[in-house]
Design a protein around this motif. Structure first.
Motif, PDB file in Angstrom:
ATOM      1  N   THR A 193       0.820  -1.227   0.000  1.00 38.71           N
ATOM      2  CA  THR A 193       0.000   0.000   0.000  1.00 38.71           C
ATOM      3  C   THR A 193       0.847   1.268   0.000  1.00 38.71           C
ATOM      4  N   LEU A 194       2.148   1.131  -0.245  1.00 41.24           N
ATOM      5  CA  LEU A 194       3.036   2.289  -0.219  1.00 41.24           C
ATOM      6  C   LEU A 194       2.782   3.175  -1.431  1.00 41.24           C
ATOM      7  N   ASP A 195       2.378   4.423  -1.201  1.00 37.95           N
ATOM      8  CA  ASP A 195       2.114   5.348  -2.305  1.00 37.95           C
ATOM      9  C   ASP A 195       3.412   5.999  -2.776  1.00 37.95           C
ATOM     10  N   ASP A 196       3.354   6.660  -3.924  1.00 40.47           N
ATOM     11  CA  ASP A 196       4.554   7.213  -4.550  1.00 40.47           C
ATOM     12  C   ASP A 196       5.241   8.271  -3.687  1.00 40.47           C
ATOM     13  N   ASP A 197       4.456   9.183  -3.088  1.00 39.33           N
ATOM     14  CA  ASP A 197       5.052  10.249  -2.282  1.00 39.33           C
ATOM     15  C   ASP A 197       5.795   9.677  -1.079  1.00 39.33           C
ATOM     16  N   ALA A 198       5.181   8.699  -0.429  1.00 38.65           N
ATOM     17  CA  ALA A 198       5.818   8.073   0.719  1.00 38.65           C
ATOM     18  C   ALA A 198       7.065   7.304   0.291  1.00 38.65           C
ATOM     19  N   ALA A 199       7.006   6.649  -0.848  1.00 38.14           N
ATOM     20  CA  ALA A 199       8.157   5.894  -1.345  1.00 38.14           C
ATOM     21  C   ALA A 199       9.323   6.829  -1.644  1.00 38.14           C
ATOM     22  N   THR A 200       9.011   7.980  -2.223  1.00 39.74           N
ATOM     23  CA  THR A 200      10.064   8.967  -2.520  1.00 39.74           C
ATOM     24  C   THR A 200      10.700   9.472  -1.230  1.00 39.74           C
ATOM     25  N   TRP A 201       9.868   9.763  -0.231  1.00 37.93           N
ATOM     26  CA  TRP A 201      10.401  10.214   1.061  1.00 37.93           C
ATOM     27  C   TRP A 201      11.287   9.142   1.684  1.00 37.93           C
ATOM     28  N   ALA A 202      10.825   7.901   1.642  1.00 37.63           N
ATOM     29  CA  ALA A 202      11.565   6.802   2.267  1.00 37.63           C
ATOM     30  C   ALA A 202      12.933   6.608   1.623  1.00 37.63           C
ATOM     31  N   SER A 203      13.014   6.819   0.308  1.00 41.67           N
ATOM     32  CA  SER A 203      14.275   6.590  -0.406  1.00 41.67           C
ATOM     33  C   SER A 203      15.220   7.785  -0.342  1.00 41.67           C
ATOM     34  N   THR A 204      14.743   8.894   0.194  1.00 45.11           N
ATOM     35  CA  THR A 204      15.584  10.097   0.306  1.00 45.11           C
ATOM     36  C   THR A 204      15.758  10.461   1.782  1.00 45.11           C
ATOM     37  N   PHE A 205      14.838  11.256   2.317  1.00 48.80           N
ATOM     38  CA  PHE A 205      14.930  11.675   3.725  1.00 48.80           C
ATOM     39  C   PHE A 205      14.871  10.482   4.673  1.00 48.80           C
ATOM     40  N   GLY A 206      14.079   9.501   4.328  1.00 46.39           N
ATOM     41  CA  GLY A 206      13.880   8.363   5.207  1.00 46.39           C
ATOM     42  C   GLY A 206      15.127   7.519   5.423  1.00 46.39           C
ATOM     43  N   ARG A 207      16.097   7.656   4.562  1.00 41.79           N
ATOM     44  CA  ARG A 207      17.344   6.882   4.708  1.00 41.79           C
ATOM     45  C   ARG A 207      18.035   7.161   6.044  1.00 41.79           C
ATOM     46  N   ALA A 208      17.822   8.364   6.573  1.00 45.36           N
ATOM     47  CA  ALA A 208      18.445   8.733   7.846  1.00 45.36           C
ATOM     48  C   ALA A 208      17.838   7.962   9.025  1.00 45.36           C
ATOM     49  N   PHE A 209      16.678   7.349   8.789  1.00 40.93           N
ATOM     50  CA  PHE A 209      15.977   6.665   9.877  1.00 40.93           C
ATOM     51  C   PHE A 209      15.934   5.154   9.714  1.00 40.93           C
ATOM     52  N   TRP A 210      16.720   4.647   8.785  1.00 39.44           N
ATOM     53  CA  TRP A 210      16.780   3.200   8.613  1.00 39.44           C
ATOM     54  C   TRP A 210      17.432   2.578   9.826  1.00 39.44           C
ATOM     55  N   GLY A 211      16.878   1.438  10.259  1.00 36.71           N
ATOM     56  CA  GLY A 211      17.448   0.755  11.420  1.00 36.71           C
ATOM     57  C   GLY A 211      18.726   0.013  11.073  1.00 36.71           C
TER      58      GLY A 211
END
Length: 211
Positions: A193-211
């Protein structure tokens, strides 16, 4: 406080869950709140707890309506023309004309646009300064399996009268919000259910929060 007084802490159901009384000088919520803001000057008009309660109830009703309509332009209308919005991670917006584009941009892109409600968990009225101090829950939408993913912040708003507020200060840990947003993305990806905007955030800004 040098005179006997009380500060009531209210739960979300409106019932009083704790009351603290002081009869000797102590460091109060008022002084603590004033020390954390860029403008420590108390309001020139003193409001009663009942007036703050009524104004804050209307504030909450409006925010609840905005959470449904997503009309964040309306949020700026809750403030005076010369209000300050203190955002510890991003700086201070001066005046409604700066608050409006910032809040609209923030809440119409991920993760803000995936937050579906903003209930307060508790609140304190500090009548001498016209302030309401409260904790806000920021749950994100269901990723598809009923999971509740959220983070909270403390907000301090200062009443100006006539239903308007002259200052808001948000206090929070950006790391907690980033982790919650990344958890949502991971869960949504797992469920398809991952939408495009969330996917873009996860692959950019979200990288800082990867476990």
């Amino acid at each position: 406080l040098t005179d006997p007084c009380a500060v009531a802490v209210l739960g979300t159901n409106g019932t009083e869950c704790r009351e603290t009384r002081w009869t000797t000088p102590v460091r109060t919520l008022r002084s603590a709140a004033m020390e954390t803001t860029e403008n420590p000057t108390p309001t020139t008009t003193e409001f009663t707890p009942a007036e703050l309660d009524e104004a804050f109830a209307q504030f909450q009703r409006t925010v609840a309506e905005i959470a449904v309509s997503r009309d964040w332009d309306r949020y700026a209308e809750l403030f005076t023309e010369d209000a300050d919005y203190i955002e510890h991670a991003l700086g201070t917006m001066h005046g409604r004309d700066e608050i409006r584009p910032w809040i609209v941009k923030t809440m119409t892109r991920f993760p803000g646009d995936h937050m579906v409600a903003f209930p307060n968990l508790w609140k304190v009225f500090d009548a001498p300064t016209g302030r309401v101090i409260f904790e806000v829950d920021n749950p994100m939408c269901d990723p598809g399996d009923g999971s509740v993913i959220t983070a909270t912040n403390i907000s301090i708003i200062t009443y100006a009268g006539d239903g308007l507020w002259k200052c808001e200060e948000d206090i929070y840990n950006p790391l907690e919000f980033g982790i919650a947003a990344m958890q949502w993305c991971d869960k949504a990806r797992e469920l398809g259910t991952l939408d495009d905007d969330a996917a873009t955030w996860a692959s950019t800004f979200g990288r800082a929060f990867w476990g």
